[in-house]
Design an enzyme around this catalytic site. Structure first.
Site, PDB file in Angstrom:
ATOM      1  N   GLY A  61       0.830  -1.209   0.000  1.00  0.00           N
ATOM      2  CA  GLY A  61       0.000   0.000   0.000  1.00  0.00           C
ATOM      3  C   GLY A  61       0.860   1.252   0.000  1.00  0.00           C
ATOM      4  O   GLY A  61       0.490   2.285   0.574  1.00  0.00           O
TER       5      GLY A  61
ATOM      6  N   GLN B  57      -2.191   7.022   1.263  1.00  0.00           N
ATOM      7  CA  GLN B  57      -1.974   8.262   2.008  1.00  0.00           C
ATOM      8  C   GLN B  57      -0.796   8.143   2.968  1.00  0.00           C
ATOM      9  O   GLN B  57       0.121   8.967   2.966  1.00  0.00           O
ATOM     10  CB  GLN B  57      -3.234   8.639   2.806  1.00  0.00           C
ATOM     11  CG  GLN B  57      -3.105   9.971   3.519  1.00  0.00           C
ATOM     12  CD  GLN B  57      -4.092  10.142   4.670  1.00  0.00           C
ATOM     13  OE1 GLN B  57      -4.702   9.176   5.126  1.00  0.00           O
ATOM     14  NE2 GLN B  57      -4.243  11.361   5.141  1.00  0.00           N
TER      15      GLN B  57
ATOM     16  N   ASP C 221       2.602  -1.715  -4.523  1.00  0.00           N
ATOM     17  CA  ASP C 221       1.180  -1.375  -4.584  1.00  0.00           C
ATOM     18  C   ASP C 221       0.607  -2.029  -5.825  1.00  0.00           C
ATOM     19  O   ASP C 221       1.354  -2.636  -6.600  1.00  0.00           O
ATOM     20  CB  ASP C 221       0.975   0.151  -4.608  1.00  0.00           C
ATOM     21  CG  ASP C 221      -0.327   0.537  -3.910  1.00  0.00           C
ATOM     22  OD1 ASP C 221      -1.373  -0.035  -4.271  1.00  0.00           O
ATOM     23  OD2 ASP C 221      -0.297   1.383  -2.991  1.00  0.00           O
TER      24      ASP C 221
ATOM     25  N   ASP D  76      -0.131  -7.416  -5.766  1.00  0.00           N
ATOM     26  CA  ASP D  76      -1.475  -7.582  -5.220  1.00  0.00           C
ATOM     27  C   ASP D  76      -1.313  -8.526  -4.025  1.00  0.00           C
ATOM     28  O   ASP D  76      -1.009  -9.714  -4.204  1.00  0.00           O
ATOM     29  CB  ASP D  76      -2.372  -8.199  -6.303  1.00  0.00           C
ATOM     30  CG  ASP D  76      -3.774  -8.480  -5.777  1.00  0.00           C
ATOM     31  OD1 ASP D  76      -3.985  -8.419  -4.551  1.00  0.00           O
ATOM     32  OD2 ASP D  76      -4.649  -8.774  -6.607  1.00  0.00           O
TER      33      ASP D  76
ATOM     34  N   TYR E 281     -14.848  -2.488   8.103  1.00  0.00           N
ATOM     35  CA  TYR E 281     -13.437  -2.123   8.249  1.00  0.00           C
ATOM     36  C   TYR E 281     -13.009  -2.320   9.710  1.00  0.00           C
ATOM     37  O   TYR E 281     -11.974  -2.944   9.992  1.00  0.00           O
ATOM     38  CB  TYR E 281     -13.268  -0.660   7.820  1.00  0.00           C
ATOM     39  CG  TYR E 281     -11.943  -0.025   8.119  1.00  0.00           C
ATOM     40  CD1 TYR E 281     -10.797  -0.369   7.415  1.00  0.00           C
ATOM     41  CD2 TYR E 281     -11.843   0.977   9.093  1.00  0.00           C
ATOM     42  CE1 TYR E 281      -9.586   0.258   7.684  1.00  0.00           C
ATOM     43  CE2 TYR E 281     -10.639   1.606   9.358  1.00  0.00           C
ATOM     44  CZ  TYR E 281      -9.512   1.237   8.656  1.00  0.00           C
ATOM     45  OH  TYR E 281      -8.325   1.856   8.923  1.00  0.00           O
TER      46      TYR E 281
HETATM   47  N1  SER Z   1      -9.093   7.236   8.869  1.00  0.00           N
HETATM   48  C1  SER Z   1      -9.726   5.951   8.861  1.00  0.00           C
HETATM   49  C2  SER Z   1     -11.074   5.999   8.273  1.00  0.00           C
HETATM   50  O1  SER Z   1     -11.702   7.032   8.384  1.00  0.00           O
HETATM   51  C3  SER Z   1      -9.818   5.421  10.252  1.00  0.00           C
HETATM   52  O2  SER Z   1      -8.864   4.463  10.425  1.00  0.00           O
HETATM   53  O3  SER Z   1     -11.527   5.021   7.757  1.00  0.00           O
END
Ligand code: SER
Length: 316
Positions: free
Chosen positions: A8, A12, A34, A49, A139
């Site tokens: 990754g 960011q 990446d 990948d 997530y």
């Molecule tokens: N910055 C992340 C999100 O908003 C939180 O881990 O998904």
């Protein structure tokens, strides 16, 4: 000498962390990876990948990788569009990293966890390290599972996995993708460009946040800490600062008094409302000496100065 793989690496955090690792260890010791090659990248890069176990094994074997920072993942807001796919990608990539590390003798693994591991049932002010973890997003569910698998591999196989529950990360160098805290990056871009900002959270929604240089430093400091000092093998709570949209607007208005902001909460409001407002990171402070350097106003200054420079150079 370490040989460090970053997955990754175009993301960011990955983009900024990779540069910091190159500075510390030498560019030839850092392998950025990446899904796609990023043309502006300078250094060693492999298209990878991480759902492909064999491809990961080949790279780790070829470069004799000693450490992995596994940053590839789908974030909170984007993940809600395809929950099962998000679970599949976030978990399979981490399992591949854990297995390859165990089989090929990678010495240390970094796994990013998140404030998304917490759900609405925790105390939202100064949320303690050992809270009950009942997240609302897929997530968050994948991060809770990941933390526990990190702990499992440490106890069962002695694999040295280390992890941080990142707050929302804010930086000028790169753009976030698909998170609930992304507004706090976009808002600076709009202010500097002289455009109005439409915020997808309510004005009063407080969330834990951190400036990217602090986040990168925390990750590297945790990875350098002596193993015997680390008492948390799931993931460490980490705090930088906490603020709401109205507070960041106030800070930005010190430089742009006419900055206009409207509020139109969408589905991300519910996610934000289920997360802590501030974090108790005393374990990270005790165990490996964590201390943030940036507060809201110092961050605003750095963000605005750098984005001004960037947009001036684009226009020039
Ligand atoms: N910055 C992340 C999100 O908003 C939180 O881990 O998904």
């Amino acid at each position: 000498m370490e040989r460090i793989l970053v997955t990754g690496a175009s993301g960011q955090l990955g983009a900024v962390l990779t540069k910091a690792l190159q500075l510390k260890f030498g560019a030839e010791h850092v392998i950025a990876s990446d899904l796609q090659f990023n043309k502006s990248f300078k250094g060693v890069f492999e298209t990878l990948d991480v759902t492909n176990l064999e491809a990961l094994k080949t790279i780790v074997g070829t470069y004799k990788v000693t450490r992995i920072y596994h940053l590839a993942a789908i974030l909170s807001a984007k993940g809600e569009a395809t929950p099962l796919k998000t679970w599949e990608i976030n978990m399979s990539t981490f399992f591949n990293v854990l297995e390859v590390s165990r089989l090929l003798g990678v010495e240390r693994v970094f796994f990013p966890s998140s404030i998304a591991v917490f759900g609405p049932n925790v105390s939202r002010m100064n949320t303690p390290q050992s809270s009950n973890l009942s997240p609302l997003t897929v997530y968050g569910v994948s991060k809770v599972a990941g933390e526990n698998w990190a702990n499992y591999y440490f106890n069962k196989y002695d694999l040295d996995v280390r992890s941080i529950r990142y707050p929302g990360i804010i930086g000028h160098q790169s753009l976030p993708g698909g998170g609930t805290t992304d507004y706090a990056v976009d808002i600076y871009h709009k202010a500097v460009k002289g455009e109005p900002f439409d915020c997808f959270l309510k004005a009063s929604t407080r969330l834990p946040m951190i400036y990217i240089d602090d986040a990168v430093r925390a990750s590297m400091e945790l990875m350098e800490a002596p193993s015997k000092n680390l008492s948390v093998r799931t993931a460490y709570n980490l705090a930088g600062m906490s603020f709401s949209p109205e507070e960041i607007v106030r800070s930005i208005k010190k430089s742009y008094p006419n900055f206009e902001v409207t509020y139109r909460p969408d589905f991300r409001q519910k996610i934000a409302d289920s997360w802590p407002m501030s974090i108790d990171d005393s374990k990270a402070r005790e165990d490996w000496g964590w201390k943030p350097k940036y507060d809201l106003d110092t961050m605003s200054q750095v963000m605005i100065d750098n984005l001004k420079r960037y947009y001036n150079s684009v226009i020039a």
